[in-house]
Design a protein around this motif. Structure first.
Motif, PDB file in Angstrom:
ATOM      1  N   ALA A 216      19.125   3.869 -22.904  1.00 54.01           N
ATOM      2  CA  ALA A 216      18.078   4.829 -23.282  1.00 54.01           C
ATOM      3  C   ALA A 216      18.581   5.857 -24.296  1.00 54.01           C
ATOM      4  O   ALA A 216      17.810   6.338 -25.137  1.00 54.01           O
ATOM      5  N   ARG A 220      19.927   2.714 -31.802  1.00 56.86           N
ATOM      6  CA  ARG A 220      19.378   1.359 -31.729  1.00 56.86           C
ATOM      7  C   ARG A 220      20.336   0.306 -32.292  1.00 56.86           C
ATOM      8  O   ARG A 220      20.443  -0.802 -31.771  1.00 56.86           O
ATOM      9  N   LYS A 384      12.968  -3.463 -25.253  1.00 60.60           N
ATOM     10  CA  LYS A 384      12.063  -2.474 -25.858  1.00 60.60           C
ATOM     11  C   LYS A 384      12.796  -1.625 -26.876  1.00 60.60           C
ATOM     12  O   LYS A 384      12.289  -1.409 -27.990  1.00 60.60           O
ATOM     13  N   ARG A 385      13.991  -1.142 -26.503  1.00 61.06           N
ATOM     14  CA  ARG A 385      14.773  -0.340 -27.436  1.00 61.06           C
ATOM     15  C   ARG A 385      15.220  -1.151 -28.642  1.00 61.06           C
ATOM     16  O   ARG A 385      15.265  -0.665 -29.777  1.00 61.06           O
TER      17      ARG A 385
END
Length: 389
Positions: A216, A220, A384-385
């Motif tokens: 989190a 990225r 998702k990230r």
């Protein structure tokens, strides 16, 4: 892990190999069996406890005793398969299934659950023997010979998964060139240890970040490097244990089949699975895929057989939804490859296309490791990230 400890080499491997070489042929199988039983109890002390380990060893010995009554065409072989699956289910999948059916707080859960050492490998070898005895594909062998097959400790906890008809000849007639076997065995063991300590363990500084908190917070761009590090780690880790097992067997003058053959160099997902954990792939093909109908059925049914086989593969690796998804991920990739191969026909790809195929295969395999190493919510967060930021 067990195979990189001094206890494994000094208490079990070297004494057992030397004694095996020194006793009369009729005592070789008992030597392996007794050392295997001691190995199971000793290393169970650090995982499930000595009493639990002794109980589980008793269960496996019971399964071995029942197998002495298997005959070609006998229904007892089928009961043996069911027995092995029930024992595996109770220890490995009971709580997982109870949580899915009744929720995580259910009273059905076994609060004192533990996982016996090597139970997945034991189970596959029990099933193999029962099925092949029923089909008359292997001889019964002697009681001590069968115990030696089951309790051969170099392959007990990390494979390769053995076949009785391959193991029996090498047990009965081990090679006698002690100097050559010692040299080759030690070289293979040292190669495995180098893979483990020099490469696999060095990846830990990167792979330890594959948790929800770090994912989190991370930039990225670093995420694919963490996952690629895990791809390197799991290959060198797992193939290291296979190297040590194969090298250990060589000290006895015995040969165990190869388990890895440059899987990351393959140009399609089918070839990858023919060279990754080869003993598992062969087992799943012979005892799951072919009995379901294999490739001798309609196209839709073939796809179902592939997905079902790799669902079993995923669950065999672990009791969790992430392993289910990992298995189906590879099953789906194999179905897509089969479909594409049918469209493409027999044309030989050019060199640039082969490089593209390799890149696509590595991408699919590497992305799949996210399902394998993380629980389902963490893996979904990772994706998702990675793709959405």
């Amino acid at each position: 892990m067990i195979f990189d400890t001094f206890s494994y080499f000094l208490l079990f491997l070297l004494p057992a190999a030397l004694l095996f070489r020194g006793v009369a042929p009729s005592f070789r199988a008992p030597v392996i069996s007794l050392f295997g039983a001691a190995f199971f109890i000793y290393f169970s002390l650090t995982t499930v406890g000595g009493v639990a380990g002794a109980f589980c060893l008793g269960l496996f010995l019971w399964e071995a005793l029942v197998s002495r009554f298997y005959r070609p065409g006998s229904a007892l072989c089928l009961l043996g398969i069911v027995q092995a699956l029930v024992i595996l289910f109770v220890f490995k999948y009971w709580n997982f299934t109870a949580g899915l059916v009744a929720g995580p707080g259910t009273s059905w859960r076994w609060t004192g659950a533990f996982l016996p050492l090597g139970i997945s490998f034991f189970t596959f070898e029990f099933i193999h023997y029962a099925r092949d005895r029923r089909e008359n594909r292997t001889e019964a062998g002697g009681f001590w010979e069968y115990l030696a097959f089951i309790l051969f400790f170099p392959t007990m906890v990390a494979g390769p998964i053995k076949r009785y008809q391959d193991f029996l000849p090498t047990l009965r007639s081990p090679t006698r060139d002690w100097a050559n076997d010692f040299e080759r065995g030690c070289t293979r063991i040292l190669a495995g240890l180098a893979k483990k300590f020099v490469v696999a363990d060095c990846m830990t500084s990167l792979t330890q970040h594959l948790n929800a908190t770090d994912i989190a917070r991370a930039e990225r761009w670093i995420l694919p490097f963490w996952l690629l590090a895990y791809a390197v780690k799991i290959y060198f880790d797992f193939s290291a244990y296979s190297d040590i097992a194969i090298g250990s067997a060589r000290l006895f003058g015995m040969k165990v089949k190869e388990n890895f053959d440059w899987p990351y160099a393959r140009e399609d997902i089918t070839s990858f699975w023919r060279h990754w954990h080869m003993s598992l792939t062969r087992w799943l093909t012979d005892y799951v895929f072919i009995p379901l109908g294999g490739s001798r059925v309609a196209t839709g049914r073939i796809y179902f057989n592939v997905l079902a086989t790799f669902l079993v593969s995923g669950l065999w690796h672990g009791a969790g939804l992430n392993f289910v998804v990992w298995g189906l991920w590879h099953g789906a990739a194999l179905c897509v490859h089969r479909w594409w191969t049918g469209l493409r026909g027999d044309c030989v790809p050019s060199t640039p296309v082969r490089w593209i195929n390799w890149g696509l295969t590595m991408t699919v395999v590497t992305l799949g490791w996210a399902w394998f190493t993380m629980d389902l919510p963490t893996a979904l967060l990772f994706y998702k990230r990675l793709f959405l930021g």
